[in-house]
Write a protein that holds these residues in place. Structure first.
Motif, PDB file in Angstrom:
ATOM      1  N   THR A 216       0.902  -1.098   0.168  1.00  0.00           N
ATOM      2  CA  THR A 216       0.004  -0.080   0.079  1.00  0.00           C
ATOM      3  C   THR A 216       0.912   1.146  -0.003  1.00  0.00           C
ATOM      4  N   ARG A 217       0.213   2.455  -0.544  1.00  0.00           N
ATOM      5  CA  ARG A 217       0.909   3.663  -0.592  1.00  0.00           C
ATOM      6  C   ARG A 217       1.453   4.088   0.963  1.00  0.00           C
ATOM      7  N   SER A 218       0.743   3.805   1.939  1.00  0.00           N
ATOM      8  CA  SER A 218       1.239   4.095   3.213  1.00  0.00           C
ATOM      9  C   SER A 218       2.118   3.274   3.732  1.00  0.00           C
ATOM     10  N   GLU A 219       2.314   1.866   3.363  1.00  0.00           N
ATOM     11  CA  GLU A 219       3.411   1.150   3.601  1.00  0.00           C
ATOM     12  C   GLU A 219       4.860   1.567   2.881  1.00  0.00           C
ATOM     13  N   PHE A 220       4.471   1.699   1.593  1.00  0.00           N
ATOM     14  CA  PHE A 220       5.840   2.496   1.049  1.00  0.00           C
ATOM     15  C   PHE A 220       6.241   3.945   1.646  1.00  0.00           C
ATOM     16  N   HIS A 242       8.860  -1.642  -8.904  1.00  0.00           N
ATOM     17  CA  HIS A 242       7.890  -2.691  -8.071  1.00  0.00           C
ATOM     18  C   HIS A 242       7.052  -3.238  -9.474  1.00  0.00           C
ATOM     19  N   PRO A 243       6.518  -4.579  -9.169  1.00  0.00           N
ATOM     20  CA  PRO A 243       5.742  -5.219 -10.171  1.00  0.00           C
ATOM     21  C   PRO A 243       4.440  -4.694 -10.317  1.00  0.00           C
ATOM     22  N   ALA A 244       3.907  -4.741 -11.495  1.00  0.00           N
ATOM     23  CA  ALA A 244       2.764  -4.422 -11.965  1.00  0.00           C
ATOM     24  C   ALA A 244       1.662  -5.666 -12.021  1.00  0.00           C
ATOM     25  N   ILE A 245       2.158  -6.841 -11.893  1.00  0.00           N
ATOM     26  CA  ILE A 245       1.361  -7.967 -12.003  1.00  0.00           C
ATOM     27  C   ILE A 245       2.013  -9.019 -10.938  1.00  0.00           C
ATOM     28  N   PRO A 246       1.094 -10.083 -10.412  1.00  0.00           N
ATOM     29  CA  PRO A 246       1.751 -10.914  -9.381  1.00  0.00           C
ATOM     30  C   PRO A 246       3.097 -11.407 -10.021  1.00  0.00           C
ATOM     31  N   ILE A 247       3.864 -11.739  -8.923  1.00  0.00           N
ATOM     32  CA  ILE A 247       5.109 -12.467  -8.977  1.00  0.00           C
ATOM     33  C   ILE A 247       4.901 -13.777  -8.505  1.00  0.00           C
ATOM     34  N   VAL A 248       4.977 -15.045  -9.345  1.00  0.00           N
ATOM     35  CA  VAL A 248       4.756 -16.384  -8.867  1.00  0.00           C
ATOM     36  C   VAL A 248       6.308 -17.077  -9.300  1.00  0.00           C
ATOM     37  N   PRO A 260      -1.259  -2.989 -11.499  1.00  0.00           N
ATOM     38  CA  PRO A 260      -0.876  -1.946 -12.143  1.00  0.00           C
ATOM     39  C   PRO A 260      -1.030  -0.681 -11.193  1.00  0.00           C
ATOM     40  N   GLU A 261      -2.299  -0.866 -10.725  1.00  0.00           N
ATOM     41  CA  GLU A 261      -2.737   0.284  -9.644  1.00  0.00           C
ATOM     42  C   GLU A 261      -1.681   0.295  -8.514  1.00  0.00           C
ATOM     43  N   GLU A 262      -1.554  -1.163  -7.821  1.00  0.00           N
ATOM     44  CA  GLU A 262      -0.568  -0.820  -6.701  1.00  0.00           C
ATOM     45  C   GLU A 262       0.901  -0.354  -7.160  1.00  0.00           C
ATOM     46  N   GLN A 263       1.285  -0.669  -8.410  1.00  0.00           N
ATOM     47  CA  GLN A 263       2.862  -0.255  -9.023  1.00  0.00           C
ATOM     48  C   GLN A 263       2.383   1.323  -9.058  1.00  0.00           C
ATOM     49  N   ASP A 264       1.392   2.090  -9.314  1.00  0.00           N
ATOM     50  CA  ASP A 264       1.353   3.361  -9.239  1.00  0.00           C
ATOM     51  C   ASP A 264       1.240   4.089  -7.943  1.00  0.00           C
ATOM     52  N   GLN A 265       0.570   3.086  -6.851  1.00  0.00           N
ATOM     53  CA  GLN A 265       0.811   3.748  -5.541  1.00  0.00           C
ATOM     54  C   GLN A 265       2.224   4.105  -5.126  1.00  0.00           C
ATOM     55  N   TYR A 266       2.886   2.828  -5.497  1.00  0.00           N
ATOM     56  CA  TYR A 266       4.444   3.004  -5.124  1.00  0.00           C
ATOM     57  C   TYR A 266       5.108   4.390  -5.916  1.00  0.00           C
TER      58      TYR A 266
END
Length: 336
Positions: A216-220, A242-248, A260-266
């Motif tokens: 999350t943005r707050s964690e970043f 930061h990845p934009a898709i899951p890393i498996v 992609p939204e999580e990457q944008d938050q970072y």
């Protein structure tokens, strides 16, 4: 704000596209060089291998005009456990078995690495220099070598500063190791790294939030705020992503969700902190996902490389992600 020159495919077009992208979307280029060090050539007084110089010349010629340059060099191997490999005409090769006692405390290693750094400074004429990449990880991986390495590092930088007093010089350290509570003796560890960083011209940082499981943005933001509290040196982000898709990655037991939204938050958190604390620069590692390049890797390195494969601001098909718009808006904004 800028990027490393890591291409998305093993083609001339991909290389040219990458340099063009950097020139259009930032004002800093980072040449991150971990191909090894031509120890044998330097110690024997011979020219650097022609193939090595040819690759470096390609990087130099492709540098977009008017861009500042961060030149990242290292005397450490890829595993951050000891000396970098040697470099010959066919590329990386083991340090010769005849090099008995070839360690960080060896005066011949000092002379060779100093000569290598001098050659690279003259060749690239950087605006910022790293003489080590993620150097703190040596303390994690080979703690018995740390004291000798610190003495080696300080001697190299002392000699370079005498000859290049106006060139900002540092070594990068990984924020994820400084924040990892599983890191043994974390208080003593941070003290050692603080003492190391305090001798640098600036605080150079490598940070990949997924190593800490951040989402999350707050964690970043909380993670990045550690930097300004840890050291009063000017901060420069030498590499991040930061990845934009899951890393498996089954071999690592890793299943890290992202989007992609999580990457944008970072990227939003990164830029906000950089502006608030007046970072010297921010280097985002990857311009575009390197799926095509990744397919050419040997099986033994595919899983490791897969950790960074999908961290681009542009996806493998050339489609710009939301984080690109965030980055571009900040890069185009006049400096205040």
């Amino acid at each position: 704000m800028g990027f490393t020159t890591w291409p998305y495919a093993a083609t001339l077009k991909a290389v040219n596209d990458t340099y063009e992208f950097i020139g259009a979307n930032g004002d800093l280029i980072t040449e991150h060089i971990e191909e090894g060090v031509p120890w044998t050539a330097v110690i024997s007084g011979k020219p650097f291998p022609q193939s090595f110089v040819a690759k470096l010349d390609g990087r130099r010629r492709n540098r977009p005009k008017g861009m500042k340059l961060l030149l990242s060099l290292t005397a450490l191997n890829m595993g951050r456990s000891g000396l970098a490999d040697d470099v010959g005409e066919i590329g990386k090769q083991p340090i010769p078995a005849t090099a008995v006692g070839f360690e960080f405390k060896d005066s011949s290693v000092h002379r060779a690495y100093l000569a290598y750094c001098e050659w690279m400074i003259d060749f690239f004429k950087p605006d910022y220099l790293l003489t080590g990449i993620e150097s703190n990880e040596l303390l994690n991986n080979s703690p018995g070598k740390w004291t000798d390495y610190v003495a080696f590092s300080r001697e190299i930088q002392f000699q370079l500063k005498k000859r290049h007093p106006n060139l900002p010089i540092s070594e990068s350290v990984t924020l994820h190791k400084l924040l990892d509570t599983k890191n043994p003796s974390i208080v003593a560890y941070r003290k050692s790294i603080h003492e190391f960083v305090a001798k640098q011209d600036f605080f150079a940082v490598s940070f990949y939030p997924f190593f800490l499981g951040l989402h999350t943005r707050s964690e970043f933001t909380q993670a990045l705020q550690f930097l300004s509290n840890f050291c009063d040196k000017p901060i420069g982000i030498a590499e991040t992503g930061h990845p934009a898709i899951p890393i498996v990655v089954k071999s690592y037991g890793l299943n890290f969700r992202s989007s992609p939204e999580e990457q944008d938050q970072y990227v939003q958190a990164l830029i906000s902190e950089a502006q608030t604390h007046r970072y010297l620069f921010v280097t985002y590692w990857l311009t575009r996902d390197f799926y095509e390049l990744w397919k050419t890797f040997p099986v033994s390195s595919k899983d490791l490389a897969g950790l960074w494969r999908d961290t681009g601001l542009v996806d493998k098909d050339g489609v710009k992600r939301p984080a690109f718009a965030t980055w571009k808006a900040a890069a185009d904004r006049p400096i205040q």
